[in-house]
Design an enzyme around this catalytic site. Structure first.
Site, PDB file in Angstrom:
ATOM      1  CE  LYS A 181      -2.063   2.882   1.910  1.00 36.16           C
ATOM      2  NZ  LYS A 181      -1.657   4.607   2.197  1.00 36.16           N
ATOM      3  CD  GLU A 256      11.995   3.958   9.462  1.00 36.08           C
ATOM      4  OE1 GLU A 256      12.513   5.395  10.061  1.00 36.08           O
ATOM      5  OE2 GLU A 256      12.157   4.302   8.010  1.00 36.08           O
ATOM      6  CB  CYS A 289      12.768   9.336   9.203  1.00 33.28           C
ATOM      7  SG  CYS A 289      13.349   7.642   8.562  1.00 33.28           S
ATOM      8  CD  GLU A 384       9.562  13.269  11.279  1.00 34.95           C
ATOM      9  OE1 GLU A 384      10.416  12.762  11.591  1.00 34.95           O
ATOM     10  OE2 GLU A 384       9.062  12.592  12.406  1.00 34.95           O
TER      11      GLU A 384
END
Length: 487
Positions: A181, A256, A289, A384
């Protein structure tokens, strides 16, 4: 061309799902927009629980035969997929740049060759995957890796094909079947991957691609009782939702997630190297990331470091990612740009100072930003941003540097600049991070474990760790002299 085919920079891309070896259209679509200029690329089939169920059913039906396929044959097909990727590097590169705004030169030279390498590496690793037999009171222990079953892989928009194949390749090598996906903001190269895999001889149903929104198709996939593994790369809030969805079936997860990684610069560091590492954090418009978004610089060199950083950052060119001279492209979506700017404006209102940037350039691009005068407990330091926004704080002792580095809820990566090998050993031993780079950045080897600590993730993938996740690891214990002689 058909009504379900887009032409993207001269490349034909099918907008339908790939389920059970054939193209499947949905009743509804969603709009795919290019971050380069905000133009509409086209309408993409929008999956629902119906398509999710069909994809899992196809993966389940294909699983027994694929799991029984020899390691050598699985590896051969994965190498054929890699061959197909290499033949289409230019097409994959221009489509992905159009779709997610990352630099075309990076796609051509690094990202798409890495996609092919992902398949080759795990194909080769499969052929040497073994654990030496060992004895227990005369009994023989034999460790094996059994394919687990249909696997749902949910991937992000910042490096769509590379991060997808980082999951797809080991899952297929392990003997699992896959439902991929892709992120709805960058779905196109996943569709091309389905074509490449089919041309390489991957049997129908072994790889399925379902497009759409997480709330509509993602939940249906992650809660499906026939799914045996789920691997996800993305945000912490989405990971919580996936974990809740998978909990009812106790489906194993590999997550992750986000990062708020530090770059520690000690006074003894090579400052030119440290500045180069710092400016590199603007890569992919800050949408990485692993980026070291928090600079922690020893007080005695902070002023000089900042001066050199500003000079170096001023040499970067921001603009159309298709141009060879561009260093920083657009952010993925106007919604992401709004989120980035909101973070920065709240920080400025709270007393932060923008050394550079601190504003949008237009509706697609955000100016590379460095903020100082930020408190450790402030939002801009703790959360973040996922954009070209960095912060700078100072420290006076090694102990303070470690404390500041570890003082977030994340633990994905850390980067360290120092000329003292003993200090490097001391500090890295104390840092909470899945990966630590010393005097370098973004050096990645597929045989190394990869993942995050704390809210940066659950589990590790890479090398044998990937097979440990995608397989049911079995130990068979055999008694000595237990065989009848049938002569």
């Amino acid at each position: 061309m058909t009504e379900h085919t887009l032409t993207v920079a001269g490349v034909a891309v099918d907008t339908r799902h790939w389920i059970g070896g054939r193209r499947v259209a949905s009743a509804e679509t969603f709009t795919d927009v290019s971050p380069i200029d905000g133009s509409v690329i086209g309408e993409i089939s929008r999956g629902t629980a119906l398509e999710a169920a069909a994809a899992v059913a196809a993966a389940k039906a294909a699983f027994p035969a694929w799991a029984a396929t020899s390691r050598a044959e699985r590896a051969r097909i994965l190498h054929a997929v890699a061959d197909g990727v290499e033949k289409r590097i230019e097409e994959l590169s221009i489509v992905e740049t159009t779709d997610n705004g990352a630099l075309l030169r990076s796609h051509r030279r690094g990202v798409m060759p890495r996609v092919a390498h992902n398949f080759r590496f795990f194909a080769d690793w499969l052929l040497k995957l073994e654990h030496e037999d060992f004895e227990t009171r005369g009994h023989t222990n034999h460790v094996s890796w059994d394919p687990a079953g249909p696997s749902v892989l949910i991937t992000p928009w910042n490096a769509p094909l590379m991060l997808a194949t980082w999951k797809v390749a080991p899952a297929l090598a392990a003997g699992n079947t896959v439902v991929l996906k892709p992120a709805e903001w960058s779905p196109l190269t996943a569709s091309l991957l389905a074509d490449i895999a089919a041309e390489a001889g991957l049997p129908a149903g072994v790889l399925n691609v379902v497009q759409g929104y997480g709330s509509e198709v993602g939940d249906a996939l992650t809660s499906h009782p026939d799914v045996r593994r789920i691997s996800f790369t993305g945000s912490v809030p989405t990971a919580r939702r996936i974990a809740e969805s998978a909990a009812g079936n106790l489906t194993p997860l590999s997550l992750e997630l986000g990062g708020k990684s530090p770059l520690l610069v000690f006074a003894d560091a090579d400052l030119d190297l440290a500045v180069d590492l710092a400016v590199e954090q603007y890569d992919n418009a800050g949408q990485v990331c692993l980026a070291a978004t928090r600079f922690l610089v020893e007080e005695s060199v902070a002023e000089e470091f900042t001066r050199r950083f500003v000079e170096k950052a001023a040499t970067l060119t921001q603009g159309d990612p298709r141009h060879e001279t561009t260093d920083i492209g657009p952010n993925i979506h106007p919604r992401q740009l709004e989120k980035i700017d909101a973070f920065v404006q709240r920080a400025l209102a709270a007393g932060a100072r923008a050394v550079i940037g601190g504003h949008r350039k237009d509706t697609q691009y955000y100016a590379p930003t460095l903020l100082t005068d930020v408190a450790q407990d402030s939002e801009i330091v703790q959360e973040e941003v996922f954009g070209p926004v960095l912060t700078l704080q100072t420290f006076s002792t090694e102990e303070e540097a470690v404390r500041l580095a570890n003082d977030t809820r994340f633990g994905l990566a850390a980067t360290l600049a120092t000329a003292d090998a003993e200090r490097a050993e001391r500090v890295t031993a104390q840092l909470v991070a899945g990966t630590v780079w010393v005097n370098c950045f973004f050096v990645r080897d597929l045989q190394a474990p990869f993942g995050g600590s704390r809210h940066s993730g659950v589990g590790r993938e890479g090398g044998t760790w990937s097979f440990d996740f995608y397989c049911d690891v079995k130990n068979t214990v055999t008694a000595p002299n237990g065989w009848k002689n049938h002569g």
